[in-house]
Design a protein around this motif. Structure first.
Motif, mmCIF file in Angstrom:
data_model
loop_
_atom_site.group_PDB
_atom_site.id
_atom_site.type_symbol
_atom_site.label_atom_id
_atom_site.label_comp_id
_atom_site.label_asym_id
_atom_site.label_seq_id
_atom_site.Cartn_x
_atom_site.Cartn_y
_atom_site.Cartn_z
ATOM 1 N N VAL A 123 18.792 53.043 19.468
ATOM 2 C CA VAL A 123 18.675 54.248 20.297
ATOM 3 C C VAL A 123 19.947 54.499 21.095
ATOM 4 O O VAL A 123 20.257 55.654 21.417
ATOM 5 N N GLN A 124 20.729 53.452 21.408
ATOM 6 C CA GLN A 124 21.979 53.694 22.124
ATOM 7 C C GLN A 124 23.068 54.220 21.196
ATOM 8 O O GLN A 124 24.034 54.832 21.671
ATOM 9 N N ASN A 125 22.924 54.018 19.905
ATOM 10 C CA ASN A 125 23.857 54.614 18.944
ATOM 11 C C ASN A 125 23.428 56.014 18.525
ATOM 12 O O ASN A 125 24.183 56.716 17.861
ATOM 13 N N HIS A 126 22.221 56.404 18.888
ATOM 14 C CA HIS A 126 21.661 57.681 18.439
ATOM 15 C C HIS A 126 22.028 58.800 19.404
ATOM 16 O O HIS A 126 21.968 58.641 20.620
ATOM 17 N N LEU A 127 22.404 59.931 18.860
ATOM 18 C CA LEU A 127 22.628 61.141 19.661
ATOM 19 C C LEU A 127 22.438 62.337 18.742
ATOM 20 O O LEU A 127 23.065 62.434 17.687
ATOM 21 N N CYS A 128 21.536 63.238 19.128
ATOM 22 C CA CYS A 128 21.240 64.397 18.288
ATOM 23 C C CYS A 128 21.335 65.667 19.123
ATOM 24 O O CYS A 128 21.635 65.636 20.320
ATOM 25 N N GLN A 129 21.054 66.807 18.481
ATOM 26 C CA GLN A 129 21.220 68.105 19.110
ATOM 27 C C GLN A 129 19.952 68.622 19.759
ATOM 28 O O GLN A 129 19.982 69.688 20.371
ATOM 29 N N LYS A 130 18.833 67.887 19.645
ATOM 30 C CA LYS A 130 17.596 68.390 20.217
ATOM 31 C C LYS A 130 17.613 68.222 21.735
ATOM 32 O O LYS A 130 18.107 67.226 22.251
ATOM 33 N N GLU A 131 17.031 69.188 22.406
ATOM 34 C CA GLU A 131 17.006 69.114 23.874
ATOM 35 C C GLU A 131 16.106 67.992 24.357
ATOM 36 O O GLU A 131 16.476 67.213 25.221
ATOM 37 N N SER A 164 14.344 59.560 21.506
ATOM 38 C CA SER A 164 15.308 58.522 21.130
ATOM 39 C C SER A 164 16.565 58.622 21.981
ATOM 40 O O SER A 164 17.096 57.609 22.452
ATOM 41 N N CYS A 165 17.055 59.845 22.186
ATOM 42 C CA CYS A 165 18.235 60.027 23.042
ATOM 43 C C CYS A 165 17.948 59.577 24.466
ATOM 44 O O CYS A 165 18.722 58.835 25.078
ATOM 45 N N LEU A 196 24.133 44.868 15.173
ATOM 46 C CA LEU A 196 23.803 44.962 16.600
ATOM 47 C C LEU A 196 24.992 45.429 17.424
ATOM 48 O O LEU A 196 25.102 45.126 18.609
ATOM 49 N N ILE A 197 25.890 46.171 16.827
ATOM 50 C CA ILE A 197 27.061 46.698 17.536
ATOM 51 C C ILE A 197 26.737 48.099 18.044
ATOM 52 O O ILE A 197 26.220 48.941 17.310
ATOM 53 N N ILE A 198 27.028 48.339 19.315
ATOM 54 C CA ILE A 198 26.782 49.656 19.920
ATOM 55 C C ILE A 198 28.111 50.399 20.002
ATOM 56 O O ILE A 198 29.074 49.918 20.591
ATOM 57 N N LYS A 199 28.158 51.563 19.365
ATOM 58 C CA LYS A 199 29.317 52.450 19.443
ATOM 59 C C LYS A 199 28.914 53.679 20.237
ATOM 60 O O LYS A 199 27.964 54.371 19.873
ATOM 61 N N ASN A 200 29.623 53.927 21.312
ATOM 62 C CA ASN A 200 29.275 55.051 22.182
ATOM 63 C C ASN A 200 29.368 56.360 21.408
ATOM 64 O O ASN A 200 30.445 56.743 20.951
ATOM 65 N N PRO A 201 28.248 57.082 21.242
ATOM 66 C CA PRO A 201 28.288 58.316 20.442
ATOM 67 C C PRO A 201 28.756 59.535 21.221
ATOM 68 O O PRO A 201 28.875 60.614 20.638
ATOM 69 N N ILE A 202 29.026 59.400 22.519
ATOM 70 C CA ILE A 202 29.397 60.555 23.344
ATOM 71 C C ILE A 202 30.902 60.749 23.242
ATOM 72 O O ILE A 202 31.684 59.853 23.558
ATOM 73 N N GLU A 203 31.323 61.925 22.799
ATOM 74 C CA GLU A 203 32.738 62.224 22.576
ATOM 75 C C GLU A 203 33.243 63.198 23.622
ATOM 76 O O GLU A 203 32.467 63.818 24.365
ATOM 77 N N ALA A 204 34.570 63.357 23.668
ATOM 78 C CA ALA A 204 35.198 64.219 24.668
ATOM 79 C C ALA A 204 34.843 65.686 24.479
ATOM 80 O O ALA A 204 34.992 66.491 25.401
ATOM 81 N N SER A 205 34.370 66.048 23.302
ATOM 82 C CA SER A 205 34.051 67.457 23.041
ATOM 83 C C SER A 205 32.927 67.973 23.930
ATOM 84 O O SER A 205 32.761 69.192 24.059
ATOM 85 N N VAL A 206 32.145 67.094 24.553
ATOM 86 C CA VAL A 206 31.056 67.568 25.412
ATOM 87 C C VAL A 206 31.597 68.287 26.638
ATOM 88 O O VAL A 206 30.872 69.055 27.283
ATOM 89 N N LEU A 207 32.881 68.040 27.003
ATOM 90 C CA LEU A 207 33.455 68.684 28.187
ATOM 91 C C LEU A 207 34.050 70.049 27.898
ATOM 92 O O LEU A 207 34.420 70.765 28.826
#
Length: 1274
Positions: free
Chosen positions: A541-549, A553-554, A1007-1018
Motif C-alpha cells: 500500500v505504500q508503493n500504491h498511488l492511483c488517481q481515485k479520490e 489503498s492510498c 519488500l522495498i518501498i519506492k516513494n510513488p509521489i513525484e514532483a509533478s504533484v506541485l
C-alpha cells in the motif's frame, strides 16, 4: 576530566572508612559527624558561625563530608534549585541544600563506577558513569536508566537543548540522545582517542581531547571547523566565555607529563592564539567567573586558587589556599550566580567558598520540595467497633497509580454485601395495591440508618444465586473487575489544552504507534494494526498511488507511512475513515456506524469486525489489481470499485440454483454477512441479496434471452487473483461441487480470501475436537441443501462440497462466534484440551530434568503439576492459569496431496518440516495475530488485537532483532506473553479473527518501498470549481527551476471548518468537561515561498472540497464562507484533499522546513506527520516556559508593527507573517544578542501583553515597540 597528570598515589586508592580513619584527615572535621557501624557519615559538618567573610572576595563558608574516605569525583551547582550535588568514586550521589549545606538526599547511582559528570534538569538530575547514563529525581527515584555498550568509556556530557544531550568519551564517536524518547538519534564520528570535555557557545561546540587538542565543531553537523593544538602532553581543562578560549594542561617533558604553568588563550574571532597567561600555581581546573570583569579562577591539585584576568598578568598576591588538610582537589564548580564556588577533595570533603555571608546559588531559584512531616499522631482515632464510623476521616493521598488494594481479578472474588432481610413485622402488616406494598413503620430501627451485622448474615444461607429481597443485590458490581485493566476501553481525557497535556506515554511505553479512538468508526483500529504488521501488505500500500479520490489503498499507505515515522506518539486514521465513509458498499453492508450505536454498544462488534475484514481484503485486492487509467479521480462514479456488484448467494441457506457457489458466509471475498444497517427503517442484509439473485436466476432459466445482470457478469471475475499482491497473499482457489441425487454434478471454480469456521451441528454428544479438525471441515465444507436441478427440472436435495486447489500464504479465519452456542463449544474444547497441555508440558519438563519420558497412559493432576513446576519453573508455561482457556495452536501444518486432498495438523511452533515433506505442497503456518471482542456492559465493549511483531519492525524502531507479542488496544500498547494471544475466557474475551502466516513468508515478496509521489504533484492543476477564473488566482504554481530542496523554508497556514460540534458537560462545581472534541476538517491550505526573488508569494492556495455536511464554517477565524467549498458556485481554486495532501507529502519527503504559527494543530487536522526537525513553529520561538502562548496577531504587532486578522483570517497573510516573524527571531537570537538579552526581549513582550490584556490596539491607538525598543535596532 583527564587525570593522567594527577598524584600517582590516587591510583592505589582504598576507601578509608571507620574505625580505621585515614590519618591525614583533620580530626576537627569529625567533631559533629555521627558514624554508623560501617563508618558512613549521617550528618553534615557545619562550620562554626564565627567564620568571617570579607565582602567581594571569596572565603571559605562551610565544609561538609560527603562520604568519609571516598574521593569526590564531580561537584555541580543545581541550575534550578538552591542545591549542591556531589558525586564520588564509589558511585554515590549526595545533595546539600542552601549555603548552610544541609543534607537533602543521598543515594547510590552505580554499584561500582565513579560518577563522572552531573547535569541538573528541570525535573531531575542526569548522572554519567563509565557506560551508563541515569536520570533520577532529586529525591533519588529513577526516571530512566540508559545502558551503553560495556566497551564504552564515557567522560563528558553536554546539554544542547532541553531535550537533546551529547555524550562523549574515550571512544571514536559522540552519541546524541533524545531525552524524551531515551533513544540514540545520532552518532558523530570523532578522531581517536576521543572527547573528554565538551563546552558550547552560540557559534561552536568545543571538544577537548586527551591528545592536548581542542576542536571547534559546527552546531548542526558536528563537523570540525577549526582545531587548536594546545599542549604536547594532555589537556586537563578549558573554558569559553565571549570571544575567548582558555586552556590548561600538561606538556611532555623527560618522557613524562608535567603540569604546564602557561595557560593558552585563543581569540575566537580570528581563530588564533594570543599571548599565553603565565600563572604561579600548577593549574588543573579553570573556569570563567564573569561578574564585573571576565575573571578566571585557576585551581591546582594541591588546593591553591588564583584569580586573574585572561588578557592581563597574574599577581602572586591573588593566590588563596583551600584548607584540604593535605588532600588533593578532585573537583571544582562555580554557581550560576557567581557568588559561590565549591571544591571536592580526595577524602570526601566538600568546601564551599563564597564572596558574602548571604549568598544564593542561582539568580532565580524555585522552591525546593521537602519531605512532609509525619501526620499520623494528628489523625483522629478510629473505633473499629463503631459500625457508623466514617472511614473518610483518614485522608487518602491523590494518586494516578494503582493502589495496593486494587488486586488483580485472579486473586480476588467479588462478593457484594447482601442487603439485610426485611423486618418480619413489615411483611406481616403489609398491604399490596397492585405490585406495591404499604406497611406502617414499626419504629424498630433508627431513621435512615441500617446497621449491618455481618457475622449473623454470614451464618445464614450463603446462596447468592437466590434473588435478594432488595434491588441492591441485583446490581452488576461483581462484573466490574471481570475485564482486565489493559483490555478495558481506553478514552482520552480532554482538558482546556485539548490533547497537549494528555499523557499518552502512560499507556504506551514502546516506540510503536497507537491509533486514537475518538474518530467515528474507529472500531477497526485493531485490524488496521494487523494489516500494518503484515510486511508485504505494508510495502504494497505504500508503493500504491492511483488517481481515485477515495481509494482505501492510498489512504492506508499514507496512514502506514505515519505509523513508520512515529516514535511512540499516537496517530489517527481520520483521512482513511473519511474515505471509508464515502464508499457506498461499506454503508450497504452496515459497516458505517452512527456515533450513538458505537457508544451504547447496540452493535455486535465481533460480527462487525469480521464483515469489515472481508470488505477490506476485497477492496484492497481490487484497488491494487486495477490498472491506473486516465480517469480523473475527482469523478463521483469512480469512487467505488464495484464490490457490491460482485456479491453472490450465501449458500448456508438453501440454494435455488445449481449455479450458486457453495459455502458459508465469509468463505469468499464475494460473500458478505453483515449486521442489519439502519437505513430508512429497512434491513439490508445477505438474505435480501440472495432473494433478488434467486428471482434473477429463475428469470434467466425461463427466458434465456434476458441479459445477465451485472452481478452475474462479474461472478467469476475474481478468479484471476494472482494479479495483485493481496491475491498472492490471501487468495485460495476453491472448487465447489453440487451433486443431485439424480447423479447430475455441477462444478464451479472460484477464489476466496478468507475462511469462516463451521462448527459441528450435533452437540448432544460431547466430543473433543482438535482445532485442526474444525479448520479442515470448515475449509472442505460439505452440506445438504435444496437446489434447482436442470436434469430433474425441479428443486432437489443436493450435496454441496468444497475443496481447495492451492494453499494461501496468509490464512485468515473468521471465528464466527456470534451466539452462546459457539461460545460454549469453544469453552468445552478449551477445558478438554487442558489435560493435554499439562501432559505435554510435564513431559518436556521431565525430559529436561532427568531425561525421563512420561508413559502415555498416565494422567497429570493439577497438584502434581504445581508442585513440580513451582520447584524450578522450567516448563514451557509458568502456571496452570496460563494453560487455561487455550484451544487454538500457535502453529498448524497443512498439506495438499497430489489428488488435492487436504490434511491439517496442530503443529509444534519450534518444529520444522522434515526432509520427506514436499516443500511445495506442505506449509507450516505460525499464528501472527488474534482479534478479540471484549464484552464489557459498562462501556459497550471494544475490540483489541494481539499481534506478533516481527524482527523487521523492531529493527526499524528499536535497532534490535527479535519477535514479541503486543496487545494493541487503540493507543494502549503493551508487551504480553504469547499465551495471552490464544487464551479466550468466553465470559468477556471472545475470539473474532485469526491470522496465520506461512513460515519464511518474506523471502517470497519484494519488500522495498519506492516513494510513488513525484514532483509533478506541485505543478499547475485544474480547479474543480466551475466559476473559477484565472483572474481570481491567488497563487503562482512552482516552475521546474523553483522545485524545493532540502532545508528550504516554506510558510504554511491552514484553515478549518467544523463537521461535528464538541460534546461537553458542565460539572456541579461549574467547570466544563469535554467528552468528545469537535470534529474539524481542513478547508484551505496555503504554502508560500520562503526564499528567492519571489519570497512570500504563495505557490499553493487550495480550497478543499468536502462531501460531508459542515455545521460551522468558523468564518470569523477561517475566512471560509458558505459556498467556497461547493464546486457548483465556488470562485476559489477548489481541489480534493488527496491532491493537496500529496503536495504536502512531497514537500515533507524532500526535506523542506515548514514555518508557521500553531502548526501542531494544523498537521493534526490535515492528518499528516512531519519530523520535528522540519517544523519551525513561531508559537514556541517566542514563548517562555510555564507562560501562555501568544497569538500571531499580537506578535506581528509587537515585532513587525503589522496589524493582521482584522475582520477575518487570511491564510496567505498568516503564512507570510509567520515567515517574517522567523526572520525577526533569527535577527534577535543569532544577530548579536546573547541568550540573556533575548530573554529580556521575551520578558518585555510578556509584560507588554499583560498590560494590554493581549489585545492589539485599534488603528488610531498606540504604535508597537518596534521603533522604540533598542533591541529592535540593527
Amino acid at each position: 576530566m583527564n587525570f593522567d597528570g594527577l598524584d600517582p598515589a590516587l591510583a592505589e586508592y582504598v576507601p578509608a572508612l571507620h574505625p580505621a580513619l585515614d590519618p591525614h584527615l583533620n580530626p576537627s572535621l569529625l567533631q559533629n559527624v555521627e558514624l554508623d557501624p560501617e563508618g558512613v557519615p549521617l550528618e553534615g559538618i557545619p562550620v562554626p558561625d564565627s567564620v568571617h567573610i570579607m565582602e567581594g572576595m571569596y572565603s571559605e563558608l562551610h565544609t561538609v563530608v560527603s562520604e568519609v574516605g571516598v574521593p569526590v569525583s564531580f561537584s555541580h551547582f543545581d541550575l534550578h534549585e538552591e542545591m549542591l550535588w556531589v558525586g564520588n568514586h564509589g558511585g554515590h550521589a549526595t545533595s546539600f541544600f542552601g549555603p548552610a549545606l544541609e543534607r537533602y538526599s543521598s543515594f547510590q547511582v552505580h554499584s561500582s563506577d565513579d560518577i563522572r559528570q552531573i547535569q541538573s534538569l528541570e525535573n531531575g538530575v542526569l548522572f554519567l558513569t563509565k557506560n551508563n547514563l541515569k536520570y533520577m529525581s532529586r529525591g533519588g527515584l529513577i526516571i530512566f536508566d540508559y545502558l551503553m555498550d560495556e566497551s564504552e568509556d564515557m567522560h563528558s556530557l553536554l546539554l544542547t537543548d532541553p531535550s537533546t544531550l551529547l555524550v562523549g568519551g574515550l571512544t571514536s564517536h559522540v552519541i546524541e540522545i533524545d531525552l524524551n524518547t531515551v533513544q540514540e538519534t545520532q552518532k558523530y564520528t570523532v578522531e581517536v582517542p576521543g572527547v573528554t570535555i565538551m563546552r558550547q557557545s552560540n557559534r561552536f561546540f568545543f571538544c577537548g581531547h586527551t591528545s592536548g587538542k581542542v576542536s571547534l565543531r559546527d552546531l548542526r553537523t558536528f563537523a570540525v571547523e577549526h582545531e587548536f593544538d594546545a599542549y604536547s602532553g594532555s589537556l586537563s581543562d578549558f573554558d569559553v566565555h565571549g570571544n575567548l578560549l582558555v586552556t590548561c594542561g600538561f606538556s611532555s617533558r623527560m618522557n613524562g607529563l608535567a603540569c604546564d604553568r602557561f595557560l593558552k588563550v585563543y581569540d575566537l574571532r580570528m581563530l588564533r592564539a594570543i599571548t599565553p597567561l603565565q600563572v604561579h600555581i600548577d593549574p588543573l581546573f579553570l573556569k570563567f567567573i564573569p561578574t564585573y570583569t571576565s575573571r578566571l579562577a585557576i585551581i591546582s591539585q594541591t588546593g591553591q586558587c588564583q584569580f586573574c584576568e585572561p588578557t592581563g598578568l597574574a599577581n602572586p598576591a591573588d593566590i588563596f589556599h583551600v584548607n584540604t588538610v593535605g588532600q588533593l582537589i578532585m573537583s571544582f564548580d562555580v554557581s550560576a550566580s557567581k557568588q559561590a564556588i565549591v571544591f571536592g577533595d580526595s577524602e570526601g570533603c566538600v568546601h564551599l567558598w563564597a564572596d558574602s555571608p548571604e549568598i544564593t546559588f542561582n539568580a532565580y531559584s524555585r522552591e525546593t520540595d521537602f519531605a512532609l512531616p509525619c501526620i499520623v499522631d494528628s489523625l483522629p482515632h478510629l473505633d473499629w467497633n463503631q459500625d457508623l464510623m466514617p472511614l473518610s476521616l483518614i485522608p487518602v493521598p491523590l494518586t494516578t497509580e494503582s493502589l495496593l488494594s486494587d488486586w488483580p481479578a485472579a486473586n480476588s472474588v467479588p462478593a457484594p454485601r447482601r442487603a439485610p432481610p426485611v423486618d418480619p413485622e413489615i411483611l406481616r402488616t403489609m398491604k399490596k395495591v397492585g405490585f406495591i406494598g404499604y406497611a406502617p413503620n414499626p419504629r424498630t430501627k433508627l431513621r435512615n440508618q441500617i446497621p449491618y451485622r455481618l457475622k449473623e448474615l454470614d451464618n445464614e444461607s450463603d446462596n447468592f444465586s437466590q434473588v435478594p429481597e432488595s434491588p441492591i443485590g441485583r446490581e452488576e458490581e461483581p462484573h466490574i473487575y471481570m475485564v482486565a485493566k489493559k483490555y478495558r476501553k481506553v478514552t482520552i481525557k480532554y482538558s482546556k489544552l485539548g490533547l497537549e497535556d494528555f499523557d499518552f506515554k502512560h499507556y504506551n511505553k514502546t516506540l510503536f504507534a497507537g491509533l486514537e479512538p475518538h474518530i467515528p468508526n474507529a472500531y477497526c483500529n485493531c485490524m488496521i494494526q494487523v494489516l500494518y504488521f503484515l510486511e508485504p501488505v505494508r510495502c504494497l500500500v505504500q508503493n500504491h498511488l492511483c488517481q481515485k479520490e477515495f481509494c482505501l489503498s492510498c489512504e492506508l499507505g499514507f496512514l502506514f507511512h505515519m505509523l513508520d515515522l512515529s516514535r511512540g506518539d499516537p496517530c489517527q486514521g481520520s483521512n482513511f475513515l473519511r474515505a471509508f465513509r464515502t464508499i457506498p458498499e461499506a454503508a450497504a453492508l452496515g459497516l458505517i456506524l452512527a456515533d450513538s450505536d458505537e457508544a451504547t454498544g447496540k452493535v455486535n462488534l465481533g460480527r462487525l469486525i469480521q464483515s469489515w475484514n472481508r470488505f477490506i481484503l476485497t477492496q484492497l485486492h481490487q484497488e491494487t489489481q486495477e490498472q491506473e487509467g486516465p480517469q480523473a479521480y475527482r469523478g463521483i462514479g469512480s469512487r467505488s470499485s464495484g464490490i457490491f456488484q460482485q456479491l453472490v448467494v450465501d449458500v448456508s441457506r438453501p440454494a435455488q440454483s445449481e449455479e450458486k457457489i457453495a459455502g458459508r458466509p465469509g468463505d469468499s471475498p464475494l460473500l458478505y454477512s453483515s449486521p442489519p444497517a439502519a437505513t430508512g427503517g429497512q434491513e439490508i442484509g445477505l438474505e435480501s441479496i440472495a432473494a433478488m439473485q434467486d428471482v434473477e436466476s429463475n428469470q434467466m432459466r425461463k427466458n434465456p434471452s434476458i441479459p445477465l445482470p451485472p452481478c452475474a457478469a462479474h461472478i467469476h471475475s475474481f478468479g484471476s487473483s494472482g494479479d495483485s499482491v493481496i491475491g498472492q497473499l490471501f487468495s485460495c482457489e476453491v472448487e465447489n461441487c453440487s451433486m443431485c441425487r439424480c447423479g447430475k454434478e455441477t462444478v464451479r471454480v472460484s477464489s476466496t480470501l478468507l475462511f469462516t469456521l463451521s462448527y459441528p451441528e450435533n452437540n448432544d454428544k460431547i466430543k473433543d475436537y482438535d482445532f485442526a479438525q474444525i479448520l479442515k471441515r470448515s475449509i472442505c465444507l460439505e452440506q445438504n441443501t435444496q437446489a434447482w436441478c436442470e436434469n430433474c427440472e425441479k428443486y432437489q436435495p443436493t450435496v454441496q462440497t468444497r475443496n481447495i486447489r492451492c494453499l494461501p500464504d496468509v490464512l485468515v479465519i473468521n471465528c464466527e462466534v456470534n451466539s452462546s452456542k459457539e461460545a460454549e463449544f469453544w469453552k468445552m474444547q478449551a477445558e478438554a484440551r487442558l489435560p493435554v497441555l499439562l501432559k505435554y508440558s510435564f513431559k518436556k519438563l521431565m525430559m529436561k530434568k532427568g531425561g525421563l519420558e512420561l508413559p502415555t497412559s498416565r494422567e497429570i493432576s493439577l497438584g502434581e503439576w504445581n508442585e513440580l513446576g513451582g520447584a524450578e519453573g522450567g516448563h514451557s508455561y509458568t502456571s496452570v492459569e496460563e494453560l487455561k482457556n487455550i484451544w487454538i495452536p500457535y502453529s498448524i501444518k497443512m498439506k495438499l496431496s497430489k489428488n488435492k486432498e487436504l490434511e491439517v495438523y496442530n503443529w509444534d511452533e519450534s518444529a520444522e518440516l522434515s526432509i520427506l515433506d514436499d516443500q511445495e505442497s506442505t506449509y507450516v503456518y505460525d499464528l501472527m495475530a488474534t482479534v478479540v471482542h471484549i464484552l464489557d456492559s459498562r462501556t459497550g465493549g471494544s475490540l483489541v488485537g494481539h499481534i506478533k511483531v516481527g524482527e523487521t519492525y523492531h529493527q526499524r524502531k528499536e535497532g534490535v532483532t527479535h519477535q514479541q507479542w503486543y496487545l494493541f488496544n487503540d493507543f494502549l500498547i503493551e508487551p504480553v506473553d504469547k499465551c495471552e494471544a490464544v487464551q479466550f475466557d468466553m465470559s468477556w474475551k471472545v475470539p473474532a479473527i485469526l491470522y496465520y502466516v506461512r513460515r519464511n513468508l518474506h523471502s517470497k515478496y519484494n519488500l522495498i518501498i519506492k516513494n510513488p509521489i513525484e514532483a509533478s504533484v506541485l505543478l499547475a492543476e485544474a480547479s474543480l470549481a466551475r466559476k473559477q477564473r484565472k483572474c481570481h488566482a491567488t497563487f503562482i504554481p512552482l516552475m521546474l527551476n523553483e522545485m524545493p530542496q532540502a532545508g528550504d523554508l516554506v510558510g504554511l497556514d491552514a484553515e478549518f471548518v467544523t463537521l461535528n460540534e464538541e460534546e461537553a458537560e458542565l460539572r456541579s462545581d461549574g467547570t466544563k468537561s469535554t467528552i468528545k472534541p469537535s470534529q474539524m476538517s481542513v478547508a484551505r491550505i496555503t504554502c508560500v515561498r520562503g526564499q528567492g526573488p519571489n519570497e512570500g508569494v504563495p505557490f499553493i492556495d487550495d480550497y478543499i472540497s468536502t462531501q460531508e455536511q459542515v455545521v460551522d464554517y468558523l468564518t470569523q477565524y477561517s475566512g471560509i464562507k458558505p459556498g467556497d467549498l461547493d464546486a457548483k458556485i465556488s470562485s476559489k481554486h477548489l481541489t480534493t484533499l488527496k491532491s493537496t495532501y500529496l503536495k504536502l507529502r512531497f514537500l515533507i519527503d524532500v526535506g523542506v522546513k515548514f514555518v508557521g504559527h500553531g502548526l501542531q494543530k494544523d498537521f493534526r487536522v490535515i492528518n499528516i506527520m512531519v519530523p520535528r526537525d522540519q517544523v519551525i513553529d513561531t508559537v514556541y520561538l517566542f514563548h517562555m516556559p510555564r507562560k501562555r502562548m501568544i497569538s500571531l496577531r499580537f506578535l506581528a504587532w509587537y515585532f513587525l508593527d503589522l496589524k493582521i486578522q482584522g475582520e477575518t483570517h487570511d491564510s496567505i497573510e498568516d503564512a507570510r507573517t509567520a515567515l517574517q516573524l522567523y526572520r525577526k527571531y533569527m535577527e534577535l537570537s543569532s544577530g548579536g544578542l546573547e541568550p540573556e538579552e533575548f530573554r529580556k526581549v521575551l520578558k518585555s513582550l510578556y509584560e507588554k501583553g499583560r498590560k494590554m490584556d493581549w489585545k492589539v490596539p485599534e488603528p488610531d491607538g498606540q504604535s508597537s515597540p518596534k521603533s522604540k525598543d533598542p533591541f529592535f535596532a540593527f
